[in-house]
Design a protein around this motif. Sequence first.
Motif, PDB file in Angstrom:
ATOM      1  N   CYS A  50       0.711  -1.175  -0.023  1.00 49.38           N
ATOM      2  CA  CYS A  50       0.110  -0.075  -0.138  1.00 49.38           C
ATOM      3  C   CYS A  50       0.874   1.374   0.033  1.00 49.38           C
ATOM      4  O   CYS A  50       0.212   2.380   0.131  1.00 49.38           O
ATOM      5  N   TRP A  51       1.971   1.194   0.236  1.00 49.59           N
ATOM      6  CA  TRP A  51       3.112   2.423  -0.133  1.00 49.59           C
ATOM      7  C   TRP A  51       2.839   2.697  -1.358  1.00 49.59           C
ATOM      8  O   TRP A  51       3.036   4.064  -1.747  1.00 49.59           O
ATOM      9  N   GLU A  52       2.639   1.966  -2.483  1.00 45.11           N
ATOM     10  CA  GLU A  52       2.734   2.392  -3.744  1.00 45.11           C
ATOM     11  C   GLU A  52       1.438   2.089  -4.504  1.00 45.11           C
ATOM     12  O   GLU A  52       1.136   2.459  -5.602  1.00 45.11           O
ATOM     13  N   HIS A  53       0.556   1.396  -3.906  1.00 43.07           N
ATOM     14  CA  HIS A  53      -0.720   0.665  -4.656  1.00 43.07           C
ATOM     15  C   HIS A  53      -1.968   1.111  -3.499  1.00 43.07           C
ATOM     16  O   HIS A  53      -1.900   1.149  -2.307  1.00 43.07           O
ATOM     17  N   SER A  54      -3.292   1.324  -4.386  1.00 42.30           N
ATOM     18  CA  SER A  54      -4.429   1.355  -3.511  1.00 42.30           C
ATOM     19  C   SER A  54      -4.754   0.055  -2.993  1.00 42.30           C
ATOM     20  O   SER A  54      -4.480  -0.913  -3.870  1.00 42.30           O
ATOM     21  N   GLY A  55      -5.323   0.149  -1.918  1.00 45.23           N
ATOM     22  CA  GLY A  55      -6.119  -0.997  -1.416  1.00 45.23           C
ATOM     23  C   GLY A  55      -4.874  -2.022  -0.666  1.00 45.23           C
ATOM     24  O   GLY A  55      -4.045  -1.333  -0.246  1.00 45.23           O
ATOM     25  N   CYS A  56      -5.092  -3.189  -0.516  1.00 40.73           N
ATOM     26  CA  CYS A  56      -4.245  -4.232   0.203  1.00 40.73           C
ATOM     27  C   CYS A  56      -3.910  -5.474  -0.514  1.00 40.73           C
ATOM     28  O   CYS A  56      -4.634  -5.902  -1.150  1.00 40.73           O
ATOM     29  N   ALA A  57      -2.648  -6.057  -0.508  1.00 39.29           N
ATOM     30  CA  ALA A  57      -2.318  -7.254  -1.207  1.00 39.29           C
ATOM     31  C   ALA A  57      -2.979  -8.516  -0.490  1.00 39.29           C
ATOM     32  O   ALA A  57      -3.012  -9.515  -1.095  1.00 39.29           O
ATOM     33  N   ILE A  58      -3.370  -8.231   0.828  1.00 38.61           N
ATOM     34  CA  ILE A  58      -4.223  -9.534   1.336  1.00 38.61           C
ATOM     35  C   ILE A  58      -5.704  -9.481   0.620  1.00 38.61           C
ATOM     36  O   ILE A  58      -6.341  -8.658   1.260  1.00 38.61           O
ATOM     37  N   TYR A 100      -5.040   3.202   4.469  1.00 37.85           N
ATOM     38  CA  TYR A 100      -5.248   4.699   4.091  1.00 37.85           C
ATOM     39  C   TYR A 100      -4.425   5.454   4.559  1.00 37.85           C
ATOM     40  O   TYR A 100      -4.100   6.491   4.012  1.00 37.85           O
ATOM     41  N   TYR A 101      -3.713   5.209   5.748  1.00 37.12           N
ATOM     42  CA  TYR A 101      -2.452   5.910   6.168  1.00 37.12           C
ATOM     43  C   TYR A 101      -1.473   5.881   5.066  1.00 37.12           C
ATOM     44  O   TYR A 101      -1.191   7.124   4.843  1.00 37.12           O
ATOM     45  N   CYS A 102      -1.170   5.044   4.540  1.00 33.20           N
ATOM     46  CA  CYS A 102      -0.022   4.915   3.252  1.00 33.20           C
ATOM     47  C   CYS A 102      -0.608   6.022   2.240  1.00 33.20           C
ATOM     48  O   CYS A 102       0.290   6.474   1.696  1.00 33.20           O
ATOM     49  N   ALA A 103      -1.967   5.856   1.835  1.00 30.05           N
ATOM     50  CA  ALA A 103      -2.502   6.606   0.860  1.00 30.05           C
ATOM     51  C   ALA A 103      -2.320   8.119   1.188  1.00 30.05           C
ATOM     52  O   ALA A 103      -1.807   8.829   0.298  1.00 30.05           O
ATOM     53  N   THR A 104      -2.541   8.488   2.280  1.00 25.25           N
ATOM     54  CA  THR A 104      -2.419   9.874   2.939  1.00 25.25           C
ATOM     55  C   THR A 104      -0.866  10.288   2.884  1.00 25.25           C
ATOM     56  O   THR A 104      -0.705  11.517   2.557  1.00 25.25           O
ATOM     57  N   LYS A 108       0.221  10.674  -0.968  1.00 20.01           N
ATOM     58  CA  LYS A 108      -0.545  12.009  -1.062  1.00 20.01           C
ATOM     59  C   LYS A 108      -1.749  11.951  -1.751  1.00 20.01           C
ATOM     60  O   LYS A 108      -2.255  12.856  -2.572  1.00 20.01           O
ATOM     61  N   GLU A 109      -2.720  10.968  -1.551  1.00 16.43           N
ATOM     62  CA  GLU A 109      -3.954  10.849  -1.959  1.00 16.43           C
ATOM     63  C   GLU A 109      -4.935  11.152  -0.979  1.00 16.43           C
ATOM     64  O   GLU A 109      -4.690  10.760   0.513  1.00 16.43           O
ATOM     65  N   LYS A 110      -6.204  11.396  -1.155  1.00 14.84           N
ATOM     66  CA  LYS A 110      -7.550  11.171  -0.172  1.00 14.84           C
ATOM     67  C   LYS A 110      -8.146  10.004  -0.390  1.00 14.84           C
ATOM     68  O   LYS A 110      -8.827   9.919  -1.372  1.00 14.84           O
ATOM     69  N   PRO A 111      -7.704   8.761   0.380  1.00 17.45           N
ATOM     70  CA  PRO A 111      -8.315   7.442   0.118  1.00 17.45           C
ATOM     71  C   PRO A 111     -10.042   7.174   0.339  1.00 17.45           C
ATOM     72  O   PRO A 111     -10.583   6.486  -0.281  1.00 17.45           O
TER      73      PRO A 111
END
Length: 184
Positions: A50-58, A100-104, A108-111
Amino acid sequence: MKTLILNGSPRANGDTVSLIRELTKKLPGEYKIVDAYHCDVSPCVDCRYCWEHSGCAIADGMQEIYDYIQECDNILIASPVYFSELTGKLLDLGSGLQTYYCATFFRKEKPIPKEKKGAVMLVGGGDGHMEKAYSTARILLRHMNCQSIHDLVSSHNTNVTPAADDANALQGIDSIINFFANPH
């Protein structure tokens, strides 16, 4: 009105669930209850997807919860307090909010574009403190874009008085319902 209820109790007929039942009897609109002890959700493993992608790998039940978080209006966290903290299984579920934390902070996105209201109901036997659990719950709510959070509703003497008989907790439930239903 849509409300997400995150239930952190392992007991199907315990004090936390009794308060959730009281709330859902009167809660207008649609609601979804996620039972942290019986849902298919794995804790975050810090894979950093999630550091680079939306969502979760799990790929687990958290995907459905993410969808409901996007569309709901209100989020309630309800939990017993163990060692002055939310239950472990609820914290496992909460760790999935890392995306969500990583997105923000990294991407630099608003998840979650839609602002929500949040509330917390805590239950305990009376020998611990609720402040830490409430603080943790507020952090989780903020990561789900709850911009307004109701004051804590608690029943903190359940070793003596069942939560369903706690007049202050029942009044607090009515207050949460009014808070969630009021558009302002």
